[in-house]
Design an enzyme around this catalytic site. Structure first.
Site, mmCIF file in Angstrom:
data_model
loop_
_atom_site.group_PDB
_atom_site.id
_atom_site.type_symbol
_atom_site.label_atom_id
_atom_site.label_comp_id
_atom_site.label_asym_id
_atom_site.label_seq_id
_atom_site.Cartn_x
_atom_site.Cartn_y
_atom_site.Cartn_z
ATOM 1 N N ASP A 203 -6.771 -6.300 4.516
ATOM 2 C CA ASP A 203 -6.068 -5.014 4.528
ATOM 3 C C ASP A 203 -6.062 -4.444 5.943
ATOM 4 O O ASP A 203 -7.118 -4.174 6.513
ATOM 5 C CB ASP A 203 -6.816 -4.070 3.563
ATOM 6 C CG ASP A 203 -6.184 -2.694 3.436
ATOM 7 O OD1 ASP A 203 -5.078 -2.478 3.978
ATOM 8 O OD2 ASP A 203 -6.809 -1.836 2.778
ATOM 9 N N MET B 36 -11.623 -5.599 5.760
ATOM 10 C CA MET B 36 -10.762 -4.646 6.479
ATOM 11 C C MET B 36 -10.461 -5.215 7.858
ATOM 12 O O MET B 36 -11.369 -5.522 8.627
ATOM 13 C CB MET B 36 -11.469 -3.291 6.626
ATOM 14 C CG MET B 36 -11.512 -2.454 5.363
ATOM 15 S SD MET B 36 -9.909 -2.152 4.600
ATOM 16 C CE MET B 36 -9.053 -1.225 5.874
ATOM 17 N N MET C 244 -8.941 8.329 0.161
ATOM 18 C CA MET C 244 -9.746 8.734 1.328
ATOM 19 C C MET C 244 -10.239 10.162 1.144
ATOM 20 O O MET C 244 -9.499 11.022 0.655
ATOM 21 C CB MET C 244 -8.894 8.659 2.598
ATOM 22 C CG MET C 244 -8.268 7.289 2.825
ATOM 23 S SD MET C 244 -7.416 7.222 4.408
ATOM 24 C CE MET C 244 -6.590 5.624 4.263
ATOM 25 N N HIS D 242 -8.537 1.243 -3.741
ATOM 26 C CA HIS D 242 -9.424 1.038 -2.584
ATOM 27 C C HIS D 242 -10.076 2.380 -2.253
ATOM 28 O O HIS D 242 -9.427 3.268 -1.717
ATOM 29 C CB HIS D 242 -8.561 0.514 -1.424
ATOM 30 C CG HIS D 242 -9.307 0.301 -0.145
ATOM 31 N ND1 HIS D 242 -8.670 0.101 1.063
ATOM 32 C CD2 HIS D 242 -10.642 0.242 0.124
ATOM 33 C CE1 HIS D 242 -9.574 -0.069 2.022
ATOM 34 N NE2 HIS D 242 -10.769 0.026 1.486
ATOM 35 N N GLY E 72 1.135 -2.226 4.143
ATOM 36 C CA GLY E 72 1.709 -0.881 4.048
ATOM 37 C C GLY E 72 2.979 -0.796 4.848
ATOM 38 O O GLY E 72 4.083 -0.984 4.326
ATOM 39 N N SER E 73 2.832 -0.562 6.154
ATOM 40 C CA SER E 73 4.014 -0.339 6.993
ATOM 41 C C SER E 73 4.961 -1.541 7.002
ATOM 42 O O SER E 73 6.178 -1.346 7.002
ATOM 43 C CB SER E 73 3.600 0.044 8.415
ATOM 44 O OG SER E 73 2.472 -0.670 8.825
ATOM 45 N N SER F 151 0.841 -1.196 0.000
ATOM 46 C CA SER F 151 0.000 0.000 0.000
ATOM 47 C C SER F 151 0.875 1.245 0.000
ATOM 48 O O SER F 151 1.630 1.481 0.950
ATOM 49 C CB SER F 151 -0.884 0.020 1.243
ATOM 50 O OG SER F 151 -1.432 1.314 1.395
ATOM 51 N N HIS G 146 -1.422 -1.333 -4.153
ATOM 52 C CA HIS G 146 -2.669 -0.953 -3.464
ATOM 53 C C HIS G 146 -2.682 0.567 -3.279
ATOM 54 O O HIS G 146 -1.733 1.158 -2.775
ATOM 55 C CB HIS G 146 -2.733 -1.672 -2.121
ATOM 56 C CG HIS G 146 -4.023 -1.500 -1.395
ATOM 57 N ND1 HIS G 146 -5.158 -2.208 -1.728
ATOM 58 C CD2 HIS G 146 -4.377 -0.709 -0.347
ATOM 59 C CE1 HIS G 146 -6.149 -1.865 -0.898
ATOM 60 N NE2 HIS G 146 -5.699 -0.940 -0.065
ATOM 61 N N MET H 37 -12.112 4.635 -0.178
ATOM 62 C CA MET H 37 -12.718 4.898 1.132
ATOM 63 C C MET H 37 -13.365 6.270 1.047
ATOM 64 O O MET H 37 -12.933 7.232 1.691
ATOM 65 C CB MET H 37 -11.642 4.815 2.221
ATOM 66 C CG MET H 37 -11.229 3.375 2.509
ATOM 67 S SD MET H 37 -9.650 3.261 3.356
ATOM 68 C CE MET H 37 -8.554 3.407 1.942
ATOM 69 N N ASP I 214 -4.828 3.691 -1.782
ATOM 70 C CA ASP I 214 -5.860 4.040 -0.806
ATOM 71 C C ASP I 214 -6.393 5.455 -1.008
ATOM 72 O O ASP I 214 -5.691 6.424 -0.728
ATOM 73 C CB ASP I 214 -5.279 3.935 0.610
ATOM 74 C CG ASP I 214 -5.108 2.498 1.062
ATOM 75 O OD1 ASP I 214 -6.089 1.739 0.978
ATOM 76 O OD2 ASP I 214 -3.994 2.151 1.497
HETATM 77 C C1 DX5 Z 1 -6.100 1.711 5.841
HETATM 78 C C2 DX5 Z 1 -5.704 1.357 4.434
HETATM 79 C C3 DX5 Z 1 -4.634 0.358 4.342
HETATM 80 C C4 DX5 Z 1 -3.310 0.753 4.953
HETATM 81 C C5 DX5 Z 1 -2.718 -0.482 5.559
HETATM 82 O O1 DX5 Z 1 -7.312 2.401 5.828
HETATM 83 O O2 DX5 Z 1 -6.816 0.862 3.717
HETATM 84 O O3 DX5 Z 1 -4.432 -0.047 2.987
HETATM 85 O O4 DX5 Z 1 -2.396 1.283 4.040
HETATM 86 O O5 DX5 Z 1 -1.593 -0.146 6.276
HETATM 87 P P1 DX5 Z 1 -0.850 -1.172 7.229
HETATM 88 O O6 DX5 Z 1 -0.429 -2.329 6.408
HETATM 89 O O7 DX5 Z 1 0.286 -0.369 7.760
HETATM 90 O O8 DX5 Z 1 -1.856 -1.566 8.289
HETATM 91 ZN ZN ZN Z 2 -6.492 -0.090 1.705
#
Ligand code: DX5
Ligand code: ZN
Length: 216
Positions: free
Chosen positions: A175, A137, A37, A66, A197-198, A8, A33, A68, A35
């Site tokens: 995710d 999620m 928002m 994705h 992500g992280s 991500s 991925h 959101m 994201d």
């Molecule tokens: C959160 C996002 C995720 C996020 C995940 O709302 O949809 O895609 O990047 O990050 P990690 O892997 O660090 O939880």
């Molecule tokens: Zn996501």
């Protein structure tokens, strides 16, 4: 289904997104991925279709968008035309979910449906045949770096049963809070597409981490 790892880029360097996307491909990612928002559906704002279009030339991997955002049907066309390969919308964000899923399909883009942690898995059942991917999620959407919610495991199992029953090839994506240990649990439960992500971006060696998530 082959396991896909989708880094991500929410965890990437916002000043160097193109390079980060390319770097993830070079490190063995299967999808990117993305994201989106809107500050309404979730308490955070990220990026939109313009940046998707800008990063598109930096990778040949599928772009996994994705959304959101509230009433995502308003932006399906723009994200499709900006290079999305998958568009995932939230069950909680759509007034007319069927019309939204149909709008994604009619753009020739793969259809994704997501549920937030407080939404029961059973709501997706009537839509399995409309989907190419179902996203569970495993954190509250909005931010990277949160802790994996254990209750997601049973939801993945339940959705995995619906998918089997349907006989359709539907990816099950998870995710939030995915790392070397939660990856094992979600794959065992039936997930085949892991967003990270992280875990990937903070790893000393992203390639090793992608391998670990994939093969552990
Ligand atoms: C959160 C996002 C995720 C996020 C995940 O709302 O949809 O895609 O990047 O990050 P990690 O892997 O660090 O939880
Ligand atoms: Zn996501």
């Amino acid at each position: 289904m082959e396991i896909f790892i989708a880094p991500s880029i929410l965890a990437g360097d916002f000043a160097r997104m193109g390079e980060d996307v390319k770097r993830m491909q070079d490190n063995g990612a299967d999808m990117i991925h993305y994201d989106v928002m809107d500050g309404v559906f979730v308490p955070n704002i990220t990026f939109g279709p313009q940046m998707l279009k800008a990063i598109r030339p930096y990778t040949t991997l599928p772009l996994d968008v994705h959304l959101m955002i509230t009433e995502p049907i308003r932006y399906i066309k723009q994200f499709a035309q900006s290079g999305a390969d998958y568009i995932t919308v939230h069950y909680e964000a759509c007034k007319d979910l069927k019309a939204t899923l149909d709008a994604i399909k009619s753009e020739g883009v793969k259809v994704g449906l997501s549920i937030s942690p407080d939404t029961p898995a059973s709501v997706v059942k009537p839509y399995v045949n409309d989907c190419d991917m179902i996203l569970v999620m495993s954190v509250y959407p909005g931010f990277g770096g949160q802790k994996f919610i254990e209750g997601s495991i049973d939801k993945i199992k339940e959705i995995s049963a619906y998918v089997k029953e349907s006989g359709k090839n539907v990816r099950i994506e998870v995710d939030g809070g995915i790392n070397a240990s939660t990856a094992v649990l979600v794959k065992k439960a039936g997930a085949d597409t892991l967003v990270a992500g992280s875990a990937v971006f903070n790893a000393e060696n992203p390639q090793d981490m992608i391998n670990t998530l994939k093969n552990a």
